[in-house]
Design an enzyme around this catalytic site. Structure first.
Site, short mmCIF file in Angstrom:
data_model
loop_
_atom_site.label_atom_id
_atom_site.label_comp_id
_atom_site.label_asym_id
_atom_site.label_seq_id
_atom_site.Cartn_x
_atom_site.Cartn_y
_atom_site.Cartn_z
N PHE A 106 54.73 8.05 -26.67
CA PHE A 106 54.30 7.99 -28.07
C PHE A 106 55.34 8.56 -29.02
O PHE A 106 55.36 8.23 -30.22
CB PHE A 106 52.97 8.75 -28.23
N LYS A 107 56.25 9.37 -28.49
CA LYS A 107 57.21 10.02 -29.36
C LYS A 107 58.29 9.06 -29.88
O LYS A 107 59.08 9.44 -30.74
CB LYS A 107 57.82 11.23 -28.64
N ASP A 108 58.27 7.82 -29.40
CA ASP A 108 59.15 6.82 -29.97
C ASP A 108 58.84 6.60 -31.46
O ASP A 108 59.75 6.30 -32.24
CB ASP A 108 59.02 5.49 -29.22
#
Length: 435
Positions: A106-108
């Site tokens: 999700f940190k993309d």
């Protein structure tokens, strides 16, 4: 957009200054001076917009004139070029898959947006930007890919030795170019403390132009609101207008972003803070006493945080109404044994393979639905692709873990990392000697 420090509400800085300075010298965190409420017309018709369209509308309302509309739209459409679907598992249980970006986490969302914002603000001829980032697993990989090859930037990633998965470590240590990795003999909290201390060290700040890519940076937090709005839009398309979000939580940037979306008008019934044995926040929600403690290692390593940085932002959002905070957020915590059981239960029930962080969010959602007897639809966040955690699966579940091609390619690369202790002088010495 003007921002203030949580430790000094009278201070004001521009969005650009907050992005580059990352953390105020008073060791607070930056928060928006005002949080706009989005129009009812937009909110009631979310299901008519795509993810990039939603992202642009949200970002434009927050950032305002700091970035011209056409430039901001170009940044959004370049950064958020992958999807984040909600997948139905049963009538009132959906999983929000946030692992379809390049680093499979999700940190993309935050890393890609932030790298492009920094590149936009970075003018030709300016001093090189040194990005420091502590990671408990997925942040480092997302930041590495987000900044790889970006001109006039250098990224230094600190990760705890032996406490990230093999694939996560490969994502941190095999990039080269402008990305370097430091293997710290300590915990994530130790890595985070080193980064924070660097930002307040006069000698380092005089020599380097330091910023952070952790969720302490406001440019990481803003894009994480996008997928909450988009998930709700997808729920509306399926006739679901009442939702609760179950959020696997470590440093609490993810939940902080959800609450920022709520402040902007997203109609969320409840947030569930789902943690592993590092249960500082669930204990606070039960007892009213906030007591950070040393982190412990678990199967869900990206959530191994005993003193979550972003909690000060959440507390700041509710500084005038602590009771509302406890009403809106429900906390649950789980052991490794319970996490393993949840992984198996999800597979047995739905033939769905979940990473350990995702499994904790599912378990918390199911427990909440049983406890609250709430009619709302539950959406739990899947924050990472299960292939990143091969050691946690057994038997039939392990056999059904798919390994994407980009992961297979990593396995042929050599690790490049420098081993350091957790003392600040050693870290500072490394930075000064490796200009």
């Amino acid at each position: 957009m003007k921002l203030y420090s949580t430790n000094n509400p009278e201070s004001r800085v521009s969005f650009k200054e907050a992005v580059f300075n990352s953390m105020p010298q008073d060791k607070g965190l930056y928060m928006p001076e005002s949080i706009p409420r989005l129009s009812d017309t937009f909110l009631n018709n979310l299901d008519g917009y795509s993810l990039p369209e939603i992202a642009y509308h949200v970002a434009n309302n927050l950032i305002g004139d700091d970035i011209p509309a056409d430039d901001l739209k170009a940044i959004i459409y370049d950064a958020i070029n992958f999807y984040a679907p909600i997948v139905k598992l049963e009538d009132k249980v959906y999983v929000l898959e946030l692992f379809h970006g390049p680093s499979l986490a999700f940190k993309d969302f935050g890393a890609r947006f932030m790298s492009r914002i920094m590149s936009y603000f970075l003018k030709a001829g300016e001093k090189q930007l040194d990005v420091l980032v502590a990671t408990s697993g997925d942040t480092g990989g997302a930041v590495a890919l987000g900044f790889l090859g970006v001109p006039n930037t250098r990224v230094t990633i600190l990760y705890p030795k032996g406490k990230v998965s093999d694939i996560q470590e490969l994502q941190l240590t095999t990039n080269g170019q402008n990305i370097r990795a430091l293997e710290i003999d300590g915990t994530f909290d130790d890595c985070q403390a080193l980064v924070k201390q660097a930002f307040t060290d006069a000698e380092l700040n005089e020599k380097y132009r330091l910023t952070s890519a952790n969720s302490i940076n406001i440019a990481r937090l803003i894009p994480q609101t996008f997928y909450y709005f988009n998930a709700y839009a997808q729920a509306l398309k399926q006739g679901k207008s009442k939702v609760v979000f179950s959020v696997p939580s470590g440093n609490f940037g993810n939940l902080g972003a959800g609450l920022l979306a709520w402040k902007m008008g997203l109609p969320v019934e409840r947030f569930i803070a789902a943690t592993n044995a590092n249960d500082t926040v669930p204990q606070y929600l039960k007892t009213g006493v906030y007591e950070p403690k040393p982190s412990v290692a678990t199967l869900s390593n990206a959530m191994d945080v005993g003193n979550p940085s972003n909690w000060v932002r959440i507390a700041d959002l509710f500084k005038d109404d602590a009771d509302k905070l406890k009403t809106l957020i429900k906390g649950y915590s789980y052991t490794d044994e319970e996490t393993s059981t949840a992984i198996q239960s999800i597979y047995d029930s739905y033939k769905y393979v979940a990473c350990p962080h995702t499994a904790i969010a599912w378990r918390a959602l199911k427990d909440y639905q049983q406890d609250a007897n709430n009619e709302a639809t539950g959406i739990f966040l899947s924050t990472a692709h299960p292939c990143k955690f091969p050691d946690v699966y057994e038997g039939e579940v392990a056999a059904h873990v798919e390994v994407p091609e980009q992961v297979k390619a990593l396995q042929s690369r050599g690790k490049q990392a420098v081993a350091l202790g957790k003392d600040f002088e050693g870290f500072k010495g490394y930075l000064l000697k490796n200009a």
